[in-house]
Design an enzyme around this catalytic site. Structure first.
Site, PDB file in Angstrom:
ATOM      1  N   ALA B 129       0.892  -1.197   0.470  1.00  0.00           N
ATOM      2  CA  ALA B 129      -0.373  -0.089  -0.524  1.00  0.00           C
ATOM      3  C   ALA B 129       0.439   1.590   0.390  1.00  0.00           C
ATOM      4  O   ALA B 129       1.182   1.322   1.078  1.00  0.00           O
ATOM      5  CB  ALA B 129      -1.271   0.428   0.685  1.00  0.00           C
ATOM      6  N   GLU B 386       4.770  12.231   0.962  1.00  0.00           N
ATOM      7  CA  GLU B 386       3.823  12.476   1.291  1.00  0.00           C
ATOM      8  C   GLU B 386       2.624  12.462  -0.395  1.00  0.00           C
ATOM      9  O   GLU B 386       2.551  13.041  -0.414  1.00  0.00           O
ATOM     10  CB  GLU B 386       3.963  13.897   1.776  1.00  0.00           C
ATOM     11  CG  GLU B 386       4.414  13.923   2.958  1.00  0.00           C
ATOM     12  CD  GLU B 386       4.932  14.991   4.328  1.00  0.00           C
ATOM     13  OE1 GLU B 386       3.244  15.178   3.328  1.00  0.00           O
ATOM     14  OE2 GLU B 386       5.350  15.068   4.820  1.00  0.00           O
ATOM     15  N   THR B 388       2.988  10.640  -4.225  1.00  0.00           N
ATOM     16  CA  THR B 388       3.818  11.052  -5.889  1.00  0.00           C
ATOM     17  C   THR B 388       3.321  12.043  -5.999  1.00  0.00           C
ATOM     18  O   THR B 388       2.087  12.519  -6.040  1.00  0.00           O
ATOM     19  CB  THR B 388       3.757   9.831  -6.498  1.00  0.00           C
ATOM     20  OG1 THR B 388       2.757   9.729  -6.789  1.00  0.00           O
ATOM     21  CG2 THR B 388       4.386   8.896  -5.422  1.00  0.00           C
TER      22      THR B 388
END
Lengths: 267, 415, 336
Positions: B129, B386, B388
């Protein structure tokens, strides 16, 4: 038993490299940036460390200067000094070390009236005039014992201080009865950075200003009948450059080089 | 450029700059090489009170918000983006607690982060994930007064140096994205351990670790807000934290450019300074322009966000309520688009600027004992973590479409 | 009368008094005044010092000798000299701006209610018959002329600013000056002295730095660097290559990844001058390079380049410095 410590700071030009003089040989002060004298940062740090070592102690920062010198005092407060006092008056403009030390001694006496001062700390010299006199002169005005070039204070309490002074060929250990004046060198510590909370608090701090009247200063001592009169300043003679030192032997070359170093006052 | 910073902000910049130049610069190469955690620098941060600049005074912070966090992060990143990261991850950990925590939770965790006593980290990524956070497998099962966590989180920045972690785990796998929840987990909780430490291209002073949860029991009271709100909390957190990544990227770019200019002014080839060649000058100009543009966007966004967020925070604290609830009432805008733009633009700028700086320096720019190549290695991650930059662009476009749709609906109604 | 204050350190006369006498001679000739000296110390040391000073330039030498004055304490020395100066009323008083001089002179000046010019590099007589001095200020970026109008006119002279007066064959008069021990109630005490083998001067605040590079060949080479540094009162620096090779600790490293330094004098020994190193020290005021390769970047950058084997050149420099200075150890105190 606690110590009331005084630390003397001066507000001086930050970048001495950019100094220039006007046509009459006076130093140009317009547009200069000022900050707390770098040598004094070590004195402030030492004062704070002694405050931490001797329980219940307090540190008062003093400065002789124009209104802008308050910034030097606020810098000291931001680092942790408890209070700051500015000694400022039109008649104090352009005075020499003799008179500065006199004014500081009056301030120390005034502070001692409510809380006896046990120790005064000064930096080795200022980065502008570099006379390095105020610490010892202050002690003479106060008639207190003193020691200069202090690189370490192995022990200190409210009565006595054991100090190490740096001389040419080694270290002398001296013991002084307090109250006393100490001038410290940069090797004594590593100054702390201020904290944001310290900086915010220092901005709100009230800094009393004492003039000639508050100090009951003798105008004859402070006055323009100065004993050391600046005449004119000039940039130093240009240093030679790009020279290959000549000589047939190592000894000859060494002699040439040492001669140059002497000329340039490095030895 | 005069950004009309307040006096407090100027003090923050001045202090952060002193720490960066005097304390961090001399040791950054050491930490980059050894990958040791820079505890002595953290001590400097603590003494200077800069770790809490963005947290409310009620919790020991300085009472600032995004702008202050941006300023600190930018200044520190000018010396080392890797060392600056722990400030950013602590903010990532603290923001969900601030916005979604109860007064009790805020009081329990935020003072420790504000004082720097404990560093924080944010654990959402898993091996399966990454961009797709909905694929979260780490699970949290309610058992009486505890949640029991099982699973693995990876690529957690600040890794084992943090002590407070905001962790995302699914409380209801059947609901997919709506089944993920957010928790606060403290280091030392039995069942919480560290796995692999990653070896990275850049930001090597920041430890990146795998977190392992094996029947890790945490108090029920460590759930943030409500079950199922995890991804929503993560999104809201990122909206607030993206300017921080932008600031890190910008600091890296600026620090790199400054050192490059200093070098190319003294480096002479063909009898003249490298900085006097037109090809180089064009690169210099482009670098500086992009950085200024990024900074203007970043500061404008941070200031705009603060104007909206600060009143909500103040009200929430005054009334002892969850701040997100107050924001909903006040209809506080979501900043996804603008903060996304900051992150994308500043990180892409950092990558381009640092690459160009290595180029301008020539051969020496490639060498490890010259500071420039580190900036380039450090810059890359800012385009990736944070969210892409590809995901960011998706989000920006989506918000643009939503805004356009809302606008045309208004016009229809008005007509 | 011009009075030069001699310094006695660890019972031995420090040769700086002969520099004061050279400067004093210049003033004495211009003013038509007698040239005198004063020695302060324990009885045996003071007597021996007085003999040496009387034989070498002073027309008169006052001897202030007492057991309490054996060790230097500014309180004690200032009080003793105050008595002498108030009685003999010299118009000018000169001291060396050594550690002792810097400690003593300001106290003495205030006790005499006169001003003091410190660390001067030149003295002269102005048209108004007052002493005029020249001294550096603002980190050596300015040179200032000052006139002294107090009484007496006092100045401390930078060591080595004047050459040392040679013996003239004439012998001056030695005059004991009685010291009243009843006033010796001091609040400070000498405890001990520890000679220092190497003083670790902090690089970032050092006025002078001597650095060693790969040209040293091995770690032992730094012994020589340290000796030269000590002789110059300088800090010890190093190039990255030597630190990486483990010849010297990292804290001495000068360069982009070490320290950036701005000393007034930087002596680079066996350092070729890689970009990274130059970036750390090129802002030094005066750069001296010692290297076998006259075309390496450091030699090209240097203000003074010495081509040769540093293992021959450096010992020769140390020997020359010792010769030029006589017995005195290196000048004024810690470089910080």
């Amino acid at each position: 038993m606690s110590l009331h410590i005084v630390v003397c700071v001066k507000h001086t030009p930050s970048a001495t490299g950019g100094i220039s003089i006007d046509a009459s040989g006076k130093v140009k002060t317009d547009g200069l940036q000022y900050a707390i004298n770098p040598f004094d940062e070590y004195a402030v740090e030492e004062a704070l460390r002694i405050k931490e070592r001797v329980a219940g102690s307090t540190v008062t920062a003093l400065s002789v200067g124009p209104a802008r010198a308050e910034e030097a005092l606020r810098a000291a407060l931001a680092l942790g000094c408890d209070e700051g006092v500015l000694l400022s008056d039109p008649s104090f403009e352009g005075i020499d070390s003799y008179a500065s030390a006199y004014l500081l001694s009056l301030a120390v006496k005034k502070l001692s009236a409510s809380k006896p001062v046990g120790l005064a700390l000064c930096g080795k010299q200022t980065n502008d005039n570099e006379s390095g006199q105020v610490g010892q002169a202050l002690a003479a005005w106060l008639e207190w014992p003193s020691a200069a070039l202090i690189k370490k204070i192995p022990s200190i309490d409210a009565q006595k201080a054991l100090v190490e002074r740096s001389i040419e060929d080694g270290v002398e250990t001296i013991e002084l009865d307090l109250p006393a004046v100490l001038s410290v060198v940069k090797e004594i510590n590593e100054p702390r950075l201020p904290s944001l909370k310290g900086k915010m608090a220092s901005k709100k701090a009230v800094i009393p200003r004492w003039g000639a009247g508050d100090l009951q200063a003798d105008a004859a001592v402070v006055g323009a009948a100065a004993r050391v009169v600046p005449l004119a300043s000039a940039p130093p003679p240009a240093r030679g450059g790009g020279v290959l030192i000549q000589g047939a032997s190592a000894q000859e070359k060494a002699a040439q080089l040492v001669e140059k170093l002497k000329e340039l006052k490095f030895i | 450029m005069d950004y009309a910073l307040t006096e407090t902000q100027q003090e923050i910049v001045s202090l952060a700059r002193q720490i960066a130049q005097k304390k961090i610069k001399p040791v950054r190469e050491h930490y980059d090489q050894t990958e040791e955690f820079p505890w002595p620098i953290i001590e400097e941060f603590r003494k200077a009170d800069i770790l809490g600049v963005y947290l409310p005074e009620e919790y020991g912070g300085m009472g600032g918000c995004n702008m202050e966090l941006v300023l600190v992060t930018e200044e520190i990143s000018k010396a080392c983006g890797g060392i600056a990261l722990c400030i950013a991850t602590s903010a990532l950990c603290a923001i969900p607690i601030l916005f979604f925590g109860t007064e009790e939770q805020r009081k329990r965790f935020l003072p420790q982060i504000a004082s720097g006593k404990k560093l924080g980290a944010f654990a959402i990524t898993e091996p399966g994930a990454g961009s797709d956070a909905t694929a979260t497998k780490c699970a949290a099962r309610l058992e009486g007064d505890h949640y029991v966590l099982n699973g693995i989180k990876n690529f957690c920045s600040t890794g084992n140096a943090a002590e407070i972690y905001t962790v995302f785990a699914t409380t209801n796998p059947l609901r997919g994205a709506r089944g993920i929840s957010a928790f606060v987990v403290e280091k030392g909780t039995p069942g919480f351990s560290f796995g692999k430490k990653e070896e990275k291209m850049g930001i090597r002073a920041s430890p990146t670790y795998e977190l392992v949860f094996d029947n890790c029991r945490i108090p029920k009271d460590n759930l943030l807000y409500k079950e199922g709100y995890g991804l929503f909390i993560a999104q809201a957190t990122f909206d607030a934290s993206r300017p921080g990544v932008g600031a890190q990227a910008l600091g890296i770019a600026q620090g790199c450019l400054d050192e490059t200019i200093a070098y190319i002014r003294q480096r002479k080839q063909f009898g003249q300074a490298v900085s006097s060649f037109q090809a180089i000058q064009h690169m210099m100009a482009d670098c500086a322009t992009s950085i200024e543009a990024g900074r203007a966007l970043l500061y404008a966004t941070a200031n705009a966000m603060d104007r909206a967020i600060k009143p909500a925070v103040a009200k929430g604290i005054a009334e002892g309520r969850v701040i997100y609830d107050v924001m909903s009432e006040l209809d506080t805008q979501r900043w996804t688009k603008e903060s996304g733009m900051c992150k994308v633009f500043c990180s892409d700028t950092a990558m381009k600027v640092t690459t160009d700086c290595v180029q301008m320096c020539g051969g020496i720019g490639y060498m490890r004992d010259f500071p420039i190549e580190k900036y380039m290695r450090d810059a890359k991650i800012t385009q990736i973590y944070e969210g892409t930059n590809q995901i960011q662009r998706n989000e920006i476009a989506m918000m643009m479409i939503k805004e356009a749709a809302a606008k045309s609906r208004k016009e229809l109604v008005a007509a | 009368m011009i009075l030069c204050i001699a310094e006695i350190r660890h019972g031995k006369l420090v040769p700086t008094v002969f520099e004061l006498l050279t400067a004093g001679r210049k003033l004495a000739d211009a003013l038509g005044s007698p040239l005198a000296a004063a020695v302060v110390g324990g009885p045996a040391a003071a007597q021996a010092a007085a003999e040496a000073v009387a034989a070498r330039g002073a027309e008169r030498v006052y001897v202030l000798a007492h057991a309490s004055l054996e060790q230097f304490l500014e309180e004690a020395h200032a009080l003793a000299l105050k008595g002498l100066i108030e009685k003999e009323k010299p118009a000018q008083v000169l001291l060396s701006s050594s550690a002792l001089g810097r400690s003593l002179a300001p106290r003495l000046a205030v006790s005499l209610r006169t001003g003091l010019a410190s660390d001067v590099t030149e003295v002269a007589v102005g048209p108004d018959k007052h002493m005029r001095v020249t001294r550096p200020a603002y980190g050596g970026n300015l040179v200032t002329q000052l006139s002294l109008t107090g009484r007496p006119e006092m100045a401390t002279l930078r060591p080595m600013a004047y050459p040392r007066l040679e013996a003239s064959g004439k012998k001056g008069e030695i005059i004991p000056f009685a010291v009243d021990p009843s006033v010796f109630k001091f609040k400070s005490r000498f405890v001990s002295f520890a000679p220092e083998q190497t003083s670790e001067v902090d690089l970032s605040s050092a006025e002078k730095i001597v650095s060693g590079g790969r040209g040293l060949g091995n770690a032992q080479g730094f012994e020589l660097i340290r000796k030269l540094a000590q002789a110059l009162g300088a800090g010890v620096g190093a190039s990255r290559a030597t630190v990486d090779a483990g010849w010297i600790p990292y804290r001495h490293q000068v360069g982009l990844t070490g320290r950036t330094v701005r000393p007034r004098l930087y002596v680079a020994c066996g350092i070729s001058g890689q970009i990274q190193h130059l970036a750390g020290m090129s802002a030094s005021d005066v750069i001296v390079a010692i290297n076998t390769d006259p075309n390496c970047p450091m030699m090209k950058l240097a203000n003074y380049a010495v081509q040769g084997d540093l293992y021959e050149i450096i010992p020769a420099i140390i020997a020359e410095l010792a010769r030029v200075r006589g017995d005195a150890p290196h000048p004024a105190g810690a470089a910080a």
